[in-house]
Design a protein around this motif. Structure first.
Motif, PDB file in Angstrom:
ATOM      1  N   SER A  41       0.956  -1.145   0.011  1.00 27.54           N
ATOM      2  CA  SER A  41       0.142  -0.053  -0.012  1.00 27.54           C
ATOM      3  C   SER A  41       0.761   1.204  -0.117  1.00 27.54           C
ATOM      4  O   SER A  41       0.525   2.208  -0.546  1.00 27.54           O
ATOM      5  CB  SER A  41      -0.888   0.129   1.040  1.00 27.54           C
ATOM      6  N   MET A  42       2.045   1.220   0.739  1.00 29.76           N
ATOM      7  CA  MET A  42       2.982   2.203   0.809  1.00 29.76           C
ATOM      8  C   MET A  42       3.527   2.675  -0.708  1.00 29.76           C
ATOM      9  O   MET A  42       3.632   3.670  -1.166  1.00 29.76           O
ATOM     10  CB  MET A  42       4.133   2.258   1.666  1.00 29.76           C
ATOM     11  N   ALA A  43       3.830   1.475  -1.272  1.00 31.45           N
ATOM     12  CA  ALA A  43       4.449   1.637  -3.001  1.00 31.45           C
ATOM     13  C   ALA A  43       3.219   2.223  -3.860  1.00 31.45           C
ATOM     14  O   ALA A  43       3.502   2.907  -4.798  1.00 31.45           O
ATOM     15  CB  ALA A  43       5.171   0.253  -3.224  1.00 31.45           C
ATOM     16  N   ASP A  51       4.459  10.996  -5.962  1.00 28.90           N
ATOM     17  CA  ASP A  51       5.424  11.423  -5.007  1.00 28.90           C
ATOM     18  C   ASP A  51       6.238  10.284  -4.377  1.00 28.90           C
ATOM     19  O   ASP A  51       5.984   9.290  -3.651  1.00 28.90           O
ATOM     20  CB  ASP A  51       4.489  11.909  -3.631  1.00 28.90           C
ATOM     21  N   TYR A  52       7.613  10.291  -5.202  1.00 36.07           N
ATOM     22  CA  TYR A  52       8.448   9.098  -5.019  1.00 36.07           C
ATOM     23  C   TYR A  52       9.379   9.666  -3.784  1.00 36.07           C
ATOM     24  O   TYR A  52      10.449   8.928  -3.358  1.00 36.07           O
ATOM     25  CB  TYR A  52       9.300   8.767  -6.079  1.00 36.07           C
ATOM     26  N   LEU A  53       9.457  10.803  -3.273  1.00 37.35           N
ATOM     27  CA  LEU A  53      10.427  11.286  -2.255  1.00 37.35           C
ATOM     28  C   LEU A  53      10.107  10.962  -0.925  1.00 37.35           C
ATOM     29  O   LEU A  53      10.471  10.656  -0.090  1.00 37.35           O
ATOM     30  CB  LEU A  53      10.534  12.740  -2.406  1.00 37.35           C
ATOM     31  N   ASN A  54       8.669  10.981  -0.509  1.00 34.92           N
ATOM     32  CA  ASN A  54       8.259  10.952   0.814  1.00 34.92           C
ATOM     33  C   ASN A  54       7.387   9.669   0.978  1.00 34.92           C
ATOM     34  O   ASN A  54       6.958   9.082   0.280  1.00 34.92           O
ATOM     35  CB  ASN A  54       7.117  11.956   1.147  1.00 34.92           C
ATOM     36  N   LEU A  55       8.069   8.920   2.153  1.00 30.17           N
ATOM     37  CA  LEU A  55       7.380   7.678   2.598  1.00 30.17           C
ATOM     38  C   LEU A  55       6.222   7.973   3.699  1.00 30.17           C
ATOM     39  O   LEU A  55       6.380   8.448   4.776  1.00 30.17           O
ATOM     40  CB  LEU A  55       8.342   6.630   3.332  1.00 30.17           C
ATOM     41  N   PHE A  56       5.035   7.232   3.356  1.00 31.37           N
ATOM     42  CA  PHE A  56       4.038   7.285   4.280  1.00 31.37           C
ATOM     43  C   PHE A  56       3.533   6.001   4.739  1.00 31.37           C
ATOM     44  O   PHE A  56       3.341   5.025   3.668  1.00 31.37           O
ATOM     45  CB  PHE A  56       2.992   8.268   3.539  1.00 31.37           C
ATOM     46  N   LYS A  57       3.075   5.871   5.840  1.00 29.09           N
ATOM     47  CA  LYS A  57       2.425   4.456   6.121  1.00 29.09           C
ATOM     48  C   LYS A  57       0.933   4.957   6.546  1.00 29.09           C
ATOM     49  O   LYS A  57       0.736   5.625   7.662  1.00 29.09           O
ATOM     50  CB  LYS A  57       3.086   3.996   7.753  1.00 29.09           C
TER      51      LYS A  57
END
Length: 538
Positions: A41-43, A51-57
């Motif tokens: 789901s994060m990918a 938005d490939y810079l910021n990681l969100f859970k």
């Protein structure tokens, strides 16, 4: 195929085809919660938002594992759509890279034996590696590039070509980009083991180190930039230092196992089907080194046994221990056990090991059959026939095996293929139907309804629902709910609503990564199930 001292061409092709089918079947299994569905789901969020810079859970910033696994899966979904096959594709490719590198490294360390392909088959048949091909987290990418880096480092030390050093550093960087410093530690221990025994320390004082450093620096730069962009200097400090120290002392991630021998007995299942021969290989290789006082012998290598002891002892100091942490070590253990079985001096013990291997495979196949029959509560003649054919295949193949070592390897590898064929084609597909978040998403998709009005209650994270509805479902607090909204939540959270509601759909739910005997038993399963629910706020 080159004439193999252990297995015939027919056996090798049978294993390659069987392993290929296992991994293909694994890509079709619905994703498991929590980690695999969460990472997917994060990918997916990257794919949908660009938005490939910021990681969100979910809707929260994610400061844990780095970006590479998510980047690769997101790019695969850009090309092939949001689905679990695309999500797993980079993991499968990474494992294939790992298998090739395992063969290549074996051939470099043991150039006269011509059995590197057997080591790669042992790697691909290791239980934890097969599991990493469908319960995909960061470990498959990590593993493939760890062994690729080690192979390239050895080539660089032996041949001195600049491009081996550059790509070795780049490969180490990709493993870092997948999980932080842990895989780099495995690579470092392997290389140090090789250098210690070969006495090639001069490389550290050579200008050629610039190739390795340049490759590594170039490879980690995108991840460091992404961390800095999202978290500032705190992000850089975390991935370079904090993440590893937090797992080592348990300060950030907590403690999982206090048992200092956890990883030593975890290998019993992680390295199935050849875990018993591995223990023998470790014992005799270690004893041989001690007896010779670590003196150099031309036909000996200590990269693999040094990696075993270095990694196992260091990881055992950690407060945070999980079995899949060993995945990056498994290619080297595959080389170690195949090399041990191929040595002339092991002949006296091979018959004993063959008996152990026959016992292990018979018990494993029967246990899987019992598991499937008990879980479904239905006698499947198809499965009974498959088990009988598996035993027949083992027996027929023994005629083609060359020597006792060949018989051990054939029994182990074809047994692993049969075992996982049952799991990936029958057990896991049925098991995943007990994930309420997945079946709830399937119901929403079948209804072809608008998803714009569906929200998820905070604290009821349902990653599979997000992924299989191809949407980052908004999280919302109970106080912010509005009439007419459809809310996804776990039944235990119903008391938090404090609003009038109507249940629209309820699906059985179980944490399938934590199986229990009561859940396996159809007569007692109902009492173990909870519900994932969609309610309408009135």
């Amino acid at each position: 195929m080159r004439n193999n001292p252990f297995l015939s061409s027919r056996q090798l092709w049978t294993l390659y085809i069987g392993i290929g089918l296992i991994y293909i079947l694994g890509t079709m299994v619905p994703l498991m919660q929590n980690d695999s569905a969460q990472h997917a789901s994060m990918a997916m969020r990257m794919t949908l938002t660009g938005d490939y810079l910021n990681l969100f859970k979910g809707e929260n910033a994610y400061l844990d594992k780095p970006h590479m696994h998510f980047w690769l899966s997101a790019l695969a979904m850009e090309v092939f759509g949001v689905n679990h096959i695309a999500y797993r594709l980079p993991a499968i490719i990474s494992l294939a890279i790992g298998a090739v590198a395992t063969k290549k490294l074996f051939d470099v360390l043991y150039p006269q034996r011509h059995i590197g392909q057997v080591a790669s088959l042992v790697f691909l048949c290791s239980q934890s590696i097969i599991l990493s091909g469908h319960d995909v987290r960061t470990d498959a990418v990590l593993t493939g590039f760890v062994i690729l880096s080690v192979y390239l480092f050895v080539q660089f030390l032996q041949r001195g070509k600049w491009y081996y050093g550059f790509v070795a550093g780049l490969s180490a960087a990709i493993s870092f980009d997948a999980k932080g410093l842990m895989p780099v530690v495995i690579i470092g221990i392997a290389v140090l083991s090789y250098l210690t025994y070969s006495r090639k320390w001069s490389i550290f004082f050579s200008k050629r180190m610039i190739y390795i450093v340049s490759g590594f620096a170039l490879g980690i730069a995108p991840v460091l930039y992404a961390y800095y962009s999202q978290f500032g200097a705190k992000g850089i400090e975390f991935i370079l230092i904090g993440q590893s120290l937090g797992r080592l002392d348990g300060s950030d991630f907590g403690s999982t196992h206090s048992d200092p021998f956890f990883f030593f007995h975890a290998l019993l299942w992680v390295f199935l089907p050849l875990s018993v021969p591995l223990y023998f290989a470790v014992y005799f290789r270690t004893a041989e080194l001690v007896r010779s006082r670590f003196s150099m012998i031309n036909s000996r290598e200590v990269l693999t046994i040094g990696s075993f002891w270095g990694v196992m002892l260091l990881f055992s100091l950690s407060s945070f221990k999980l079995p899949h942490y060993l995945n990056g070590l498994l290619p080297l253990l595959s080389i170690l056990v195949v090399a041990y079985l191929s040595e002339e001096k092991t002949k006296g013990i091979l018959k004993f090991l063959k008996g152990i291997q026959i016992f292990v495979v018979i018990i494993a196949l029967l246990l899987v059959l019992v598991l499937l029959l008990a879980f479904t509560g239905v006698v499947s003649w198809f499965l009974l026939i498959l088990v009988a054919l598996s035993f027949l295949l083992v027996a027929i193949g023994l005629r083609d095996s060359k020597g006792e070592a060949g018989k051990i390897l054939w029994i182990a590898l074809i047994g692993s293929v049969s075992l996982n064929m049952f799991l990936n084609s029958h057990f896991y597909p049925i098991l995943t139907q007990y994930q309420g978040s997945y079946t709830l998403a399937q119901w929403v998709n079948r209804k072809e309804m608008s998803k714009d009005n569906i929200v998820m209650l905070e604290g009821s994270e349902s990653w599979a629902f997000d992924f299989y509805t191809s949407r980052n479902t908004p999280r919302i607090s109970p106080e912010s709910l509005e009439a007419g909204q459809w809310v996804v939540l776990h039944e235990s959270s119903l008391l938090n609503l404090k609003r009038s509601y109507k249940i629209i759909r309820a699906e059985n739910d179980f944490r399938i990564t934590r199986l229990s005997a009561k859940f396996i038993n159809p007569q007692r399963r109902a009492e173990q199930l909870s519900k994932m629910i969609i309610v309408e706020i009135l």
